[in-house]
Design an enzyme around this catalytic site. Structure first.
Site, PDB file in Angstrom:
ATOM      1  N   ASP A 124       0.841  -1.190   0.000  1.00 28.92           N
ATOM      2  CA  ASP A 124       0.000   0.000   0.000  1.00 28.92           C
ATOM      3  C   ASP A 124       0.879   1.244   0.000  1.00 28.92           C
ATOM      4  O   ASP A 124       1.723   1.416   0.889  1.00 28.92           O
ATOM      5  CB  ASP A 124      -0.909   0.012   1.227  1.00 28.92           C
ATOM      6  CG  ASP A 124      -2.090   0.961   1.054  1.00 28.92           C
ATOM      7  OD1 ASP A 124      -2.525   1.161  -0.093  1.00 28.92           O
ATOM      8  OD2 ASP A 124      -2.592   1.483   2.061  1.00 28.92           O
ATOM      9  N   TYR A 126       1.175   5.679  -0.603  1.00 31.26           N
ATOM     10  CA  TYR A 126       0.612   6.882   0.021  1.00 31.26           C
ATOM     11  C   TYR A 126       0.799   8.015  -0.969  1.00 31.26           C
ATOM     12  O   TYR A 126       1.506   8.984  -0.718  1.00 31.26           O
ATOM     13  CB  TYR A 126       1.384   7.134   1.321  1.00 31.26           C
ATOM     14  CG  TYR A 126       0.759   8.063   2.332  1.00 31.26           C
ATOM     15  CD1 TYR A 126      -0.582   7.976   2.676  1.00 31.26           C
ATOM     16  CD2 TYR A 126       1.554   9.007   2.992  1.00 31.26           C
ATOM     17  CE1 TYR A 126      -1.118   8.806   3.629  1.00 31.26           C
ATOM     18  CE2 TYR A 126       1.027   9.842   3.950  1.00 31.26           C
ATOM     19  CZ  TYR A 126      -0.325   9.739   4.275  1.00 31.26           C
ATOM     20  OH  TYR A 126      -0.852  10.571   5.231  1.00 31.26           O
ATOM     21  N   HIS A 131      -4.168  14.204   0.351  1.00 30.64           N
ATOM     22  CA  HIS A 131      -4.555  13.389   1.505  1.00 30.64           C
ATOM     23  C   HIS A 131      -3.491  13.483   2.594  1.00 30.64           C
ATOM     24  O   HIS A 131      -3.819  13.687   3.775  1.00 30.64           O
ATOM     25  CB  HIS A 131      -4.741  11.928   1.076  1.00 30.64           C
ATOM     26  CG  HIS A 131      -4.961  10.986   2.213  1.00 30.64           C
ATOM     27  ND1 HIS A 131      -6.133  10.950   2.936  1.00 30.64           N
ATOM     28  CD2 HIS A 131      -4.154  10.038   2.765  1.00 30.64           C
ATOM     29  CE1 HIS A 131      -6.043  10.023   3.875  1.00 30.64           C
ATOM     30  NE2 HIS A 131      -4.852   9.456   3.786  1.00 30.64           N
ATOM     31  N   ARG A 140       0.027  17.526  12.799  1.00 31.47           N
ATOM     32  CA  ARG A 140       1.167  18.457  12.770  1.00 31.47           C
ATOM     33  C   ARG A 140       0.745  19.713  12.008  1.00 31.47           C
ATOM     34  O   ARG A 140       1.109  19.879  10.831  1.00 31.47           O
ATOM     35  CB  ARG A 140       2.376  17.800  12.085  1.00 31.47           C
ATOM     36  CG  ARG A 140       2.866  16.527  12.753  1.00 31.47           C
ATOM     37  CD  ARG A 140       4.017  15.887  11.971  1.00 31.47           C
ATOM     38  NE  ARG A 140       3.612  15.538  10.609  1.00 31.47           N
ATOM     39  CZ  ARG A 140       2.992  14.406  10.274  1.00 31.47           C
ATOM     40  NH1 ARG A 140       2.703  13.518  11.207  1.00 31.47           N
ATOM     41  NH2 ARG A 140       2.646  14.169   9.027  1.00 31.47           N
ATOM     42  N   GLN A 237      -5.583   2.438  14.756  1.00 30.53           N
ATOM     43  CA  GLN A 237      -4.376   2.919  14.089  1.00 30.53           C
ATOM     44  C   GLN A 237      -3.666   3.987  14.920  1.00 30.53           C
ATOM     45  O   GLN A 237      -2.438   3.991  15.029  1.00 30.53           O
ATOM     46  CB  GLN A 237      -4.732   3.484  12.711  1.00 30.53           C
ATOM     47  CG  GLN A 237      -3.523   3.927  11.890  1.00 30.53           C
ATOM     48  CD  GLN A 237      -3.925   4.403  10.503  1.00 30.53           C
ATOM     49  OE1 GLN A 237      -5.089   4.327  10.116  1.00 30.53           O
ATOM     50  NE2 GLN A 237      -2.970   4.884   9.749  1.00 30.53           N
ATOM     51  N   TYR A 241       0.175   2.755  15.558  1.00 29.68           N
ATOM     52  CA  TYR A 241       0.978   2.988  14.361  1.00 29.68           C
ATOM     53  C   TYR A 241       2.399   3.472  14.633  1.00 29.68           C
ATOM     54  O   TYR A 241       3.246   3.439  13.743  1.00 29.68           O
ATOM     55  CB  TYR A 241       0.260   3.951  13.418  1.00 29.68           C
ATOM     56  CG  TYR A 241       0.479   5.419  13.686  1.00 29.68           C
ATOM     57  CD1 TYR A 241       1.325   6.169  12.872  1.00 29.68           C
ATOM     58  CD2 TYR A 241      -0.167   6.057  14.737  1.00 29.68           C
ATOM     59  CE1 TYR A 241       1.515   7.522  13.097  1.00 29.68           C
ATOM     60  CE2 TYR A 241       0.014   7.399  14.969  1.00 29.68           C
ATOM     61  CZ  TYR A 241       0.857   8.134  14.153  1.00 29.68           C
ATOM     62  OH  TYR A 241       1.048   9.471  14.387  1.00 29.68           O
ATOM     63  N   LYS A 250      -5.511  -2.187   9.777  1.00 36.10           N
ATOM     64  CA  LYS A 250      -5.602  -2.279   8.326  1.00 36.10           C
ATOM     65  C   LYS A 250      -5.791  -3.704   7.811  1.00 36.10           C
ATOM     66  O   LYS A 250      -6.276  -3.898   6.702  1.00 36.10           O
ATOM     67  CB  LYS A 250      -4.319  -1.718   7.697  1.00 36.10           C
ATOM     68  CG  LYS A 250      -4.114  -0.227   7.886  1.00 36.10           C
ATOM     69  CD  LYS A 250      -4.851   0.562   6.840  1.00 36.10           C
ATOM     70  CE  LYS A 250      -4.391   1.991   6.812  1.00 36.10           C
ATOM     71  NZ  LYS A 250      -4.994   2.748   5.715  1.00 36.10           N
ATOM     72  N   SER A 254      -9.816  -5.615   3.046  1.00 35.72           N
ATOM     73  CA  SER A 254      -9.658  -4.640   1.964  1.00 35.72           C
ATOM     74  C   SER A 254     -10.512  -5.153   0.806  1.00 35.72           C
ATOM     75  O   SER A 254     -10.475  -6.344   0.491  1.00 35.72           O
ATOM     76  CB  SER A 254      -8.199  -4.505   1.522  1.00 35.72           C
ATOM     77  OG  SER A 254      -7.379  -4.062   2.588  1.00 35.72           O
ATOM     78  N   THR A 357      -4.922   6.375  -0.280  1.00 32.18           N
ATOM     79  CA  THR A 357      -6.117   7.210  -0.386  1.00 32.18           C
ATOM     80  C   THR A 357      -5.912   8.334  -1.387  1.00 32.18           C
ATOM     81  O   THR A 357      -4.962   9.097  -1.298  1.00 32.18           O
ATOM     82  CB  THR A 357      -6.478   7.803   0.981  1.00 32.18           C
ATOM     83  OG1 THR A 357      -6.570   6.756   1.936  1.00 32.18           O
ATOM     84  CG2 THR A 357      -7.794   8.548   0.917  1.00 32.18           C
TER      85      THR A 357
END
Length: 422
Positions: A124, A126, A131, A140, A237, A241, A250, A254, A357
């Protein structure tokens, strides 16, 4: 890189009448692959191609001699193109194959579909900078993007065994969570269950371990694309994480759509890959003139929600968001393959690369509820008055995708949907 040819001709029509219907996902210009069998049977899944509202059995037509989709995906590009041409010619109006091939058709409504191939490994990524920025701001505010984001395709290894086909429901996951005011964590069902709007890119031919795939050759190893929803338990998560990333949040489920739209079918919908002005350009191993010119794919993606209450009342699903993948993705599929193998990692036929995403810059283009509800702070009000910050039991979440371009026939990716069980 796949090129335009006679199979993309917008004037082509099929003797399968439903393939000529306006707005169909599966006209003769598409021809996506999947695996099917008669509904309710225990037969072996066979390889088929979607044409209109029908499935064409390729083995029954004498076009292939295997039921192994991964073996078909491993074929060289010229063989794949020859098979696409043969399928296209046999399904065209006036084809001499019509009488024989008509016996190899099955209505999609009377078939059972499964995951489109045997998925050995799942990575997966990113890839959406929008996103990453929106989610990063929630944690942050002053520095939402980490320093490496615009230099390296970020990814992690997911769980292939829990990838399920569209339509299959799944149970709300359990795991450890910790409330901000709690001294210790507790075990229980996730209360912040979310979806992730993604594309799943499938690998065709693999590479030997220790032999990286260069950016110029990357698309020779790309078979096609499906819709992909990497369901996410945000509360689980948030606790687990750090320092290694998501795990139980996760790996419970899926959802993938059952049809793989090939890179050959996507040829009319290629667009330039462009970085925003002022952003760093990719390192040489992630850059090529071909990738800059036509490395991205224009695929419109839509997310819809139907609650249990809506379903009981006969109300149609409501759209949550819509975005174009080319606008959302910061990295192209070719770059993902080149980066994945630059260290010598060996990819294999059927491996799945999730895009991560896919979100655009606007509020209505978000690819998750975490973004749409601002982390649960701004509930979404549905037309019937129900509110959602995250998914409730009984909710059905639907992903849809399609491609449109001037001078080309619209093709679709079908849908990927799943329902949350208690």
């Amino acid at each position: 890189m796949s090129e335009l040819n006679a199979t993309h001709n917008a004037k082509l029509r099929s003797w399968v009448a439903s393939a000529n219907a306006l707005g169909t996902d599966f006209p003769i210009q598409n021809l996506p692959y999947g695996r099917f069998r008669a509904a309710g049977s225990a037969d072996r899944f066979r390889i088929g191609v979607a044409i209109g509202d029908q499935v064409l059995d390729l083995k029954a037509c004498g076009l292939i001699d295997t039921d192994d989709m991964n073996a078909l995906m491993d074929a060289p590009g010229d063989q794949r193109q020859a098979l696409r041409t043969a399928i296209s010619e046999g399904l065209r109006e006036g084809s001499p194959q019509q009488e024989a091939w008509a016996k190899a058709l099955s209505p999609q409504s009377s078939t059972e579909l499964t995951v489109p191939c045997c998925i050995g490994d799942y990575t997966d990524f990113y890839t959406s900078v929008h996103h990453a920025t929106t989610v990063g701001k929630q944690f942050r505010p002053d520095n939402p993007l980490l320093p490496n984001y615009k230099w390296v395709p970020i990814g992690y290894h997911g769980r292939a065994s829990s990838i399920i086909v569209s339509g299959q429901p799944f149970t709300r996951p359990q795991g450890q969570t910790k409330a901000p005011d709690a001294d210790v964590p507790c075990l229980g069902p996730s209360r912040r269950l979310d979806y992730e709007l993604e594309l799943g890119w499938f690998i065709g031919r693999g590479n030997a371990q220790g032999q990286p795939i260069g950016i110029a050759d990357a698309e020779q190893h790309l078979f096609g694309v499906s819709l992909f929803n990497d369901w996410s338990a945000r509360d689980i998560q948030g606790w687990e994480y750090q320092p290694l990333g998501p795990f139980l949040s996760k790996n419970f489920a899926s959802t993938v759509s059952p049809w793989m739209v090939t890179t050959e079918a996507l040829a009319p919908f290629r667009v330039p890959f462009e970085r925003p002005a002022g952003d760093p350009q990719p390192l040489p191993y992630l850059d090529s003139s071909a990738n800059r010119a036509l490395g991205a794919f224009s695929i419109t993606l839509e997310v819809l929600l139907q609650s249990a209450q809506m379903r009981a009342a006969g109300e149609a699903p409501v759209r949550l968001s819509m975005v174009n993948a080319a606008q959302a993705a910061y990295w192209t599929p070719a770059q993902l393959i080149a980066h994945h193998t630059v260290n010598g990692c060996n990819l294999q036929p059927g491996d799945l690369l999730g895009s991560g995403t896919l979100s655009g810059p606007e509020a209505g283009q978000a690819g998750s509820l975490m973004e749409l509800s601002a982390g649960g702070k701004q509930p979404i009000v549905l037309p019937n008055g129900e509110k959602r910050t995250f998914l409730e039991d009984g909710d059905t979440l639907i992903l849809r995708g399609w491609c449109e371009a001037e001078g080309a026939v619209r093709i679709g990716l079908g849908s990927a949907f799943g329902t949350v069980l208690p």
